[in-house]
Scaffold this motif. Structure first.
Motif, PDB file in Angstrom:
ATOM      1  N   ALA A 449      57.593  -3.077  49.892  1.00 45.37           N
ATOM      2  CA  ALA A 449      57.656  -3.426  48.462  1.00 45.37           C
ATOM      3  C   ALA A 449      58.922  -4.222  48.155  1.00 45.37           C
ATOM      4  O   ALA A 449      60.040  -3.714  48.267  1.00 45.37           O
ATOM      5  CB  ALA A 449      57.626  -2.151  47.623  1.00 45.37           C
ATOM      6  N   CYS A 450      58.741  -5.473  47.767  1.00 42.72           N
ATOM      7  CA  CYS A 450      59.866  -6.342  47.394  1.00 42.72           C
ATOM      8  C   CYS A 450      60.677  -5.673  46.279  1.00 42.72           C
ATOM      9  O   CYS A 450      60.102  -5.114  45.334  1.00 42.72           O
ATOM     10  CB  CYS A 450      59.301  -7.673  46.914  1.00 42.72           C
ATOM     11  N   THR A 451      62.004  -5.728  46.394  1.00 39.65           N
ATOM     12  CA  THR A 451      62.852  -5.042  45.419  1.00 39.65           C
ATOM     13  C   THR A 451      62.963  -5.799  44.096  1.00 39.65           C
ATOM     14  O   THR A 451      63.603  -5.313  43.173  1.00 39.65           O
ATOM     15  CB  THR A 451      64.264  -4.813  45.991  1.00 39.65           C
ATOM     16  N   HIS A 452      62.333  -6.984  43.994  1.00 35.31           N
ATOM     17  CA  HIS A 452      62.342  -7.683  42.699  1.00 35.31           C
ATOM     18  C   HIS A 452      61.342  -7.001  41.761  1.00 35.31           C
ATOM     19  O   HIS A 452      61.737  -6.297  40.847  1.00 35.31           O
ATOM     20  CB  HIS A 452      62.021  -9.178  42.897  1.00 35.31           C
ATOM     21  N   LEU A 453      60.035  -7.185  42.013  1.00 36.28           N
ATOM     22  CA  LEU A 453      59.044  -6.556  41.141  1.00 36.28           C
ATOM     23  C   LEU A 453      57.948  -5.831  41.921  1.00 36.28           C
ATOM     24  O   LEU A 453      56.908  -5.507  41.359  1.00 36.28           O
ATOM     25  CB  LEU A 453      58.416  -7.609  40.212  1.00 36.28           C
ATOM     26  N   GLY A 454      58.172  -5.656  43.231  1.00 36.95           N
ATOM     27  CA  GLY A 454      57.297  -4.742  43.955  1.00 36.95           C
ATOM     28  C   GLY A 454      56.102  -5.339  44.678  1.00 36.95           C
ATOM     29  O   GLY A 454      55.273  -4.593  45.197  1.00 36.95           O
ATOM     30  N   CYS A 455      55.948  -6.687  44.734  1.00 40.30           N
ATOM     31  CA  CYS A 455      54.857  -7.247  45.546  1.00 40.30           C
ATOM     32  C   CYS A 455      55.092  -6.915  47.019  1.00 40.30           C
ATOM     33  O   CYS A 455      56.224  -6.697  47.442  1.00 40.30           O
ATOM     34  CB  CYS A 455      54.816  -8.768  45.420  1.00 40.30           C
ATOM     35  N   ASP A 456      54.009  -6.945  47.809  1.00 41.19           N
ATOM     36  CA  ASP A 456      54.150  -6.707  49.249  1.00 41.19           C
ATOM     37  C   ASP A 456      54.705  -7.957  49.932  1.00 41.19           C
ATOM     38  O   ASP A 456      54.204  -9.062  49.707  1.00 41.19           O
ATOM     39  CB  ASP A 456      52.788  -6.381  49.868  1.00 41.19           C
ATOM     40  N   ASP A 467      58.955 -12.511  53.654  1.00 38.59           N
ATOM     41  CA  ASP A 467      58.951 -13.374  52.467  1.00 38.59           C
ATOM     42  C   ASP A 467      58.028 -12.778  51.408  1.00 38.59           C
ATOM     43  O   ASP A 467      56.933 -12.300  51.737  1.00 38.59           O
ATOM     44  CB  ASP A 467      58.445 -14.774  52.817  1.00 38.59           C
ATOM     45  N   CYS A 468      58.450 -12.855  50.162  1.00 35.59           N
ATOM     46  CA  CYS A 468      57.622 -12.316  49.086  1.00 35.59           C
ATOM     47  C   CYS A 468      56.825 -13.445  48.431  1.00 35.59           C
ATOM     48  O   CYS A 468      57.399 -14.385  47.895  1.00 35.59           O
ATOM     49  CB  CYS A 468      58.491 -11.623  48.038  1.00 35.59           C
ATOM     50  N   PRO A 469      55.493 -13.358  48.460  1.00 33.87           N
ATOM     51  CA  PRO A 469      54.676 -14.443  47.923  1.00 33.87           C
ATOM     52  C   PRO A 469      54.733 -14.560  46.406  1.00 33.87           C
ATOM     53  O   PRO A 469      54.322 -15.579  45.863  1.00 33.87           O
ATOM     54  CB  PRO A 469      53.255 -14.080  48.358  1.00 33.87           C
ATOM     55  N   CYS A 470      55.239 -13.546  45.719  1.00 36.85           N
ATOM     56  CA  CYS A 470      55.180 -13.605  44.255  1.00 36.85           C
ATOM     57  C   CYS A 470      56.221 -14.542  43.663  1.00 36.85           C
ATOM     58  O   CYS A 470      55.881 -15.475  42.936  1.00 36.85           O
ATOM     59  CB  CYS A 470      55.311 -12.199  43.669  1.00 36.85           C
ATOM     60  N   HIS A 471      57.511 -14.316  43.962  1.00 33.46           N
ATOM     61  CA  HIS A 471      58.536 -15.172  43.365  1.00 33.46           C
ATOM     62  C   HIS A 471      59.522 -15.683  44.398  1.00 33.46           C
ATOM     63  O   HIS A 471      60.586 -16.194  44.051  1.00 33.46           O
ATOM     64  CB  HIS A 471      59.261 -14.433  42.227  1.00 33.46           C
ATOM     65  N   GLY A 472      59.184 -15.521  45.686  1.00 28.08           N
ATOM     66  CA  GLY A 472      59.925 -16.221  46.733  1.00 28.08           C
ATOM     67  C   GLY A 472      61.128 -15.501  47.310  1.00 28.08           C
ATOM     68  O   GLY A 472      61.883 -16.096  48.076  1.00 28.08           O
ATOM     69  N   SER A 473      61.358 -14.225  46.987  1.00 26.94           N
ATOM     70  CA  SER A 473      62.481 -13.520  47.630  1.00 26.94           C
ATOM     71  C   SER A 473      62.243 -13.455  49.131  1.00 26.94           C
ATOM     72  O   SER A 473      61.096 -13.376  49.587  1.00 26.94           O
ATOM     73  CB  SER A 473      62.612 -12.094  47.093  1.00 26.94           C
ATOM     74  N   ARG A 474      63.343 -13.444  49.897  1.00 28.94           N
ATOM     75  CA  ARG A 474      63.216 -13.382  51.351  1.00 28.94           C
ATOM     76  C   ARG A 474      64.230 -12.379  51.904  1.00 28.94           C
ATOM     77  O   ARG A 474      65.334 -12.235  51.360  1.00 28.94           O
ATOM     78  CB  ARG A 474      63.430 -14.771  51.960  1.00 28.94           C
TER      79      ARG A 474
END
Ligand SMILES: Cc1cc2nc3c(=O)[nH]c(=O)nc-3n(C[C@H](O)[C@H](O)[C@H](O)COP(=O)(O)OP(=O)(O)OC[C@H]3O[C@@H](n4cnc5c(N)ncnc54)[C@H](O)[C@@H]3O)c2cc1C
Ligand code: FES
Length: 494
Positions: A449-456, A467-474
């Motif tokens: 779970a990405c620590t920004h908003l929780g996408c896988d 890499d997070c597909p939602c807002h691009g965190s890596r």
């Protein structure tokens, strides 16, 4: 980060800047030491204000260190689209601002291999030709220095295109670091290895970092994807990843910078290096987390070999930029009524001139000067059916990732099945874990779970990152943040 080898990182020797030690008070805090943050900080400091730049990593080691650095107003078919969707005044503002940014960069007298050159946008087929003819007409009407050329000096098949006179190319890292040094000579501060964790604002702004508190009268968020987001930028920015290679070529190199008019068209420029003049080719774009980077590199190299006699490919790298629905940047007050906080983001893969004019716009807003571009680039704008339609389309795509990841079963891979060098979402003790087995067989597992908003998060095999597909965190295989908007590392599971 196995495959990313940036020409810019390799060919600029940079002495470190200092780190924050304890609390610090200043007039303006700038979060982010890429081209946007440093251009803004410098132009604000020129107005007599003290600035502190807060940079999580090193100055110009983020997106700007992996760009292709064409300093130009020629941005595909932006003028025709803006003219059609938003109106002539927006197209003119974008043209004026970019030309201003180009000239501002050129007159900074920083040693950065800057060369003035034409930039060409070319057509590969009849449809693109029709689009470019409209673009040419609008570009002329808004006063850009353009001419139509029937053939572009490129071995790639083309039907001619628009030539923009007197544009430029440079070494982005030498430029940004040089500007940051000048900024410190003016009495401002650059704090490296200092991550902003939280922002509080009322009459003043307090930026809590991992090394102390920075208190300021004003804040500029220049962290690429805004890490302070009181007005939901995450719903109106889409991160796209793109790839570049630098190749040693036998035979002639293209004399001008150029880019094709299509979505997946390639762009070209050259750059002097210790290995001689190199050809930089870029242009395989996809939404973050939605393609295999190894295939993108292979495609780019195969394309380059088809048209050029390639001796070697010493560098290849990739990075991502954020798209706004109407393809104009967001530069201005972070909220319409904010007196203290400002933002610069959404550069749509054209951040060099945009960062430069964005710096002037922010300096004008903070010092309460009129600026002719303020309304056009205001983060609060968005009008026109085309813009709204694109927001909906992009958000549906993100929503699909968000809910799709949550609702569908992951591949039934177990820890034992993971091969050396492979990363995958596995089920471990009934829980989903993002696991990577390094070539020596050591396993590292982190929360999916990405620590920004929780996408896988998704495994990126080319860069060996999550890499997070939602807002691009890596994140790196240990879960450490490589790129925001996430601020916090992924939780360690294995
Ligand atoms: C492949 C590719 C090619 C491109 N080519 C061109 C081109 O030819 N011409 C052009 O004009 N544009 C180009 N662009 C676009 C351009 O590279 C970008 O728009 C620009 O570099 C973005 O600059 P930035 O300062 O916003 O981001 P960055 O350079 O990433 O700077 C943001 C900084 O903020 C820091 N940060 C993040 N979070 C925190 C935190 N919590 N605390 C402290 N610091 C933080 C990061 O470490 C980073 O250093 C290209 C983009 C791509 C993807
Ligand atoms: S970057 Fe927003 S949820 Fe991951």
């Amino acid at each position: 980060m196995r495959e990313n080898r940036s020409l810019w990182m390799d060919t600029a020797h940079v002495e470190p800047f200092g780190e924050l030690t304890g609390n610090h008070e200043t007039d303006v805090a700038v979060i982010g030491g890429g081209i946007a943050g440093i251009c803004a900080a410098f132009q604000i400091a020129e107005r007599g204000l003290r600035v502190a730049v807060i940079e999580a990593n090193r100055v110009c080691a983020g997106v700007t260190a992996y760009t292709t650095a064409k300093v130009t107003s020629a941005h595909g078919t932006i003028y025709a689209k803006t003219d059609q969707n938003l109106g002539r005044e927006y197209a003119r503002a974008y043209a004026d601002a970019n030309q201003w940014g180009l000239e501002w960069i050129a007159r900074q007298e920083i040693e950065c291999d800057l060369r003035r050159k034409p930039m060409v946008v070319y057509a590969e087929n009849d449809d693109q030709m029709q689009e470019l003819l409209i673009e040419f007409d609008v570009a002329k009407r808004v006063g850009l220095p353009v001419e139509w050329i029937p053939e572009v000096a490129l071995p790639v098949p083309n039907l001619g295109g628009i030539l923009y006179r007197e544009q430029a190319e440079f070494h982005p890292r030498k430029f940004v670091v040089g500007l940051a040094r000048k900024l410190e000579q003016m009495g401002s501060k650059v704090f490296e290895l200092t991550r902003a964790l939280e922002v509080e604002e009322d009459d003043t702004v307090r930026v809590r970092t991992d090394r102390g508190m920075v208190t300021a009268r004003y804040l500029v968020v220049a962290s690429h994807y805004p890490i302070y987001d009181p007005t939901l930028f995450f719903a109106r920015l889409a991160p796209y990843r793109d790839y570049a290679i630098a190749a040693k070529i036998r035979g002639p190199l293209p004399p001008d910078m150029s880019i094709g008019a299509g979505d997946q068209s390639k762009s070209f420029r050259t750059q002097p290096s210790p290995q001689g003049e190199l050809l930089i080719v870029s242009g395989v774009s996809h939404k973050v987390g939605q393609a295999d980077g190894r295939e993108c590199y292979a495609h780019l190299e195969e394309f380059t070999r088809r048209y050029f006699d390639v001796e070697s490919v010493p560098y290849h790298w990739s990075t991502q930029d954020n798209e706004s629905p109407d393809k104009l940047p967001y530069i201005g007050r972070i909220r319409a009524d904010s007196k203290t906080s400002f933002v610069t983001t959404g550069f749509n893969a054209w951040g060099m001139t945009t960062a430069a004019f964005g710096g002037k716009l922010l300096a004008d807003l903070i010092t309460e000067q009129d600026n002719p571009w303020a309304e056009s680039f205001s983060p609060g704008r968005l009008k026109g059916w085309e813009a709204i339609k694109d927001v909906l389309k992009e958000n549906l795509n993100v929503a699909k990732r968000f809910f799709g990841d949550k609702l569908t079963d992951v591949e039934p891979m177990s820890l034992a099945e993971l091969q050396p060098g492979q990363g995958a979402i596995i089920i471990h003790n009934g829980e989903k874990v993002a696991a990577y087995k390094d070539p020596a067989g050591q396993i590292r597992g982190v929360s999916v779970a990405c620590t920004h908003l929780g996408c896988d998060v998704q495994w990126n095999p080319a860069e060996e990152s999550w890499d997070c597909p939602c807002h691009g965190s890596r994140f790196d295989p240990d879960g450490k943040v490589i790129q925001g908007p996430a601020i916090h590392d992924l939780e360690r599971k294995l």
